[in-house]
Design an enzyme around this catalytic site. Sequence first.
Site, PDB file in Angstrom:
ATOM      1  N   ARG A 234       0.872  -1.176   0.000  1.00  0.00           N
ATOM      2  CA  ARG A 234       0.000   0.000   0.000  1.00  0.00           C
ATOM      3  C   ARG A 234       0.911   1.229   0.000  1.00  0.00           C
ATOM      4  O   ARG A 234       1.958   1.231   0.660  1.00  0.00           O
ATOM      5  CB  ARG A 234      -0.918   0.031   1.223  1.00  0.00           C
ATOM      6  CG  ARG A 234      -2.098  -0.914   1.149  1.00  0.00           C
ATOM      7  CD  ARG A 234      -3.140  -0.513   0.095  1.00  0.00           C
ATOM      8  NE  ARG A 234      -4.268  -1.447   0.015  1.00  0.00           N
ATOM      9  CZ  ARG A 234      -4.343  -2.488  -0.796  1.00  0.00           C
ATOM     10  NH1 ARG A 234      -3.350  -2.762  -1.634  1.00  0.00           N
ATOM     11  NH2 ARG A 234      -5.401  -3.264  -0.804  1.00  0.00           N
ATOM     12  N   GLU A 263      -2.782   7.624  -4.567  1.00  0.00           N
ATOM     13  CA  GLU A 263      -3.155   7.037  -5.866  1.00  0.00           C
ATOM     14  C   GLU A 263      -4.635   7.194  -6.205  1.00  0.00           C
ATOM     15  O   GLU A 263      -5.016   7.108  -7.380  1.00  0.00           O
ATOM     16  CB  GLU A 263      -2.782   5.556  -5.908  1.00  0.00           C
ATOM     17  CG  GLU A 263      -3.639   4.669  -5.006  1.00  0.00           C
ATOM     18  CD  GLU A 263      -3.266   3.185  -5.110  1.00  0.00           C
ATOM     19  OE1 GLU A 263      -2.065   2.868  -5.050  1.00  0.00           O
ATOM     20  OE2 GLU A 263      -4.189   2.361  -5.241  1.00  0.00           O
ATOM     21  N   HIS A 295      -1.107   0.220  -9.811  1.00  0.00           N
ATOM     22  CA  HIS A 295      -1.843  -0.772  -9.012  1.00  0.00           C
ATOM     23  C   HIS A 295      -2.387  -1.902  -9.904  1.00  0.00           C
ATOM     24  O   HIS A 295      -3.582  -2.190  -9.901  1.00  0.00           O
ATOM     25  CB  HIS A 295      -2.990  -0.097  -8.231  1.00  0.00           C
ATOM     26  CG  HIS A 295      -3.309  -0.828  -6.946  1.00  0.00           C
ATOM     27  ND1 HIS A 295      -3.582  -0.177  -5.775  1.00  0.00           N
ATOM     28  CD2 HIS A 295      -3.390  -2.154  -6.657  1.00  0.00           C
ATOM     29  CE1 HIS A 295      -3.823  -1.070  -4.820  1.00  0.00           C
ATOM     30  NE2 HIS A 295      -3.707  -2.275  -5.335  1.00  0.00           N
TER      31      HIS A 295
END
Length: 340
Positions: A234, A263, A295
């Site tokens: 993360r 993000e 991601h």
Amino acid sequence: MKVAVFSTKSYDRRFLDLANVQGRHRLNYFDVRLSGETAALAHDAEAVCAFVNDEIDRAVLKELAGRGVRLVALRSAGFNHVDLHAARELGVTVARVPAYSPHAVAEHTLALILTLNRNIHRAYNRVREGNFALDGLLGFDLNGKTVGIVGTGQIGAVAARILTGFGCVVLAHDPYPNPVCEALGVRYVDRAELFAASDIVTLHCPLTPDTRHMVDARCLRHVKRGMMLINTSRGAVIDTHAVIRGLKDGTIGSLGLDVYEEEADLFFEDLSDRFIADDAFARLLTFPNVVITGHQAFFTAEAMLNIAETTIANISAFEETGRALHEISVEKIADRPSPT
Ligand code: NAD
């Protein structure tokens, strides 16, 4: 069940529709992220299905519960974006997909390591322009190098196995050592020793108060100069500003990211006709020794099908029994065995 499904793209819909055999559940798809502004879209739903950048804080949960939502089915393993205390108080069950393909994320981690080490991203552009010079492309043998894995759960353990296959010396830090890793010869050390001894550090722990900004200026003072840092966990596990300083002064030799602290305003969208307003992200993109993916580590056909099937199974079980298959709650987190 009537389910409001947020943050969906065509690929999410395709796999969820496949898993929702005979249209058992009424899936109402929304492109938008779940937030205070969009929660009202779930007005006639009993369940909400959400992804990693959806906002599932107290205010949103209150709004959802007030509209009759009793289940939040996450399409992710990570649940750091959910206020579990508020969910318990409001009687909302939270379920997740605990493991859908640790291979997908671990293999992407290796893709980042190999790309950065052998400068594939630079070689690709050079060769297309007829530039076959090798200056600046020098890598190192992975064989014999020390790789530190922070977090050896599902993904970290697969990464350990792959890295062992490359002949790496694998160190790990995890409050709960994994016997699978120990059997591979992985040596568990404390976090400081891992960062001090590793040529490559790869992060596979969840985002928690303990891991938030784990890689900060203080941590970077004690790493091997020129180390490679990989983050597919993360974004907020690293302090981006400290990492930028580390790249500028050579403390960090290369950086591979699949996640970024901010993000939510960038990833999963085509922003190619706009400028990037996030200065820290834009600065990261200027370094030749930084590779960022948006991601996508989880994004394999196998993982997407598993995510969809487990999500539908969570919803079906909740409809039948009032309990989802893979619930996550404050109590469940507290129930973990004591660190060894
Ligand atoms: P997991 O729960 O199986 O493993 C996490 C491990 O981290 C556990 O062994 C846990 O004990 C350990 N851990 C917890 N706190 C720690 C700490 N302070 N220091 C060191 N280790 C600690 O989870 P997983 O399936 O392996 O996933 C790991 C993380 O990867 C998830 O939490 C998620 O944030 C991230 N993830 C990213 C993607 C992606 O597409 N980039 C996809 C899936 C998961």
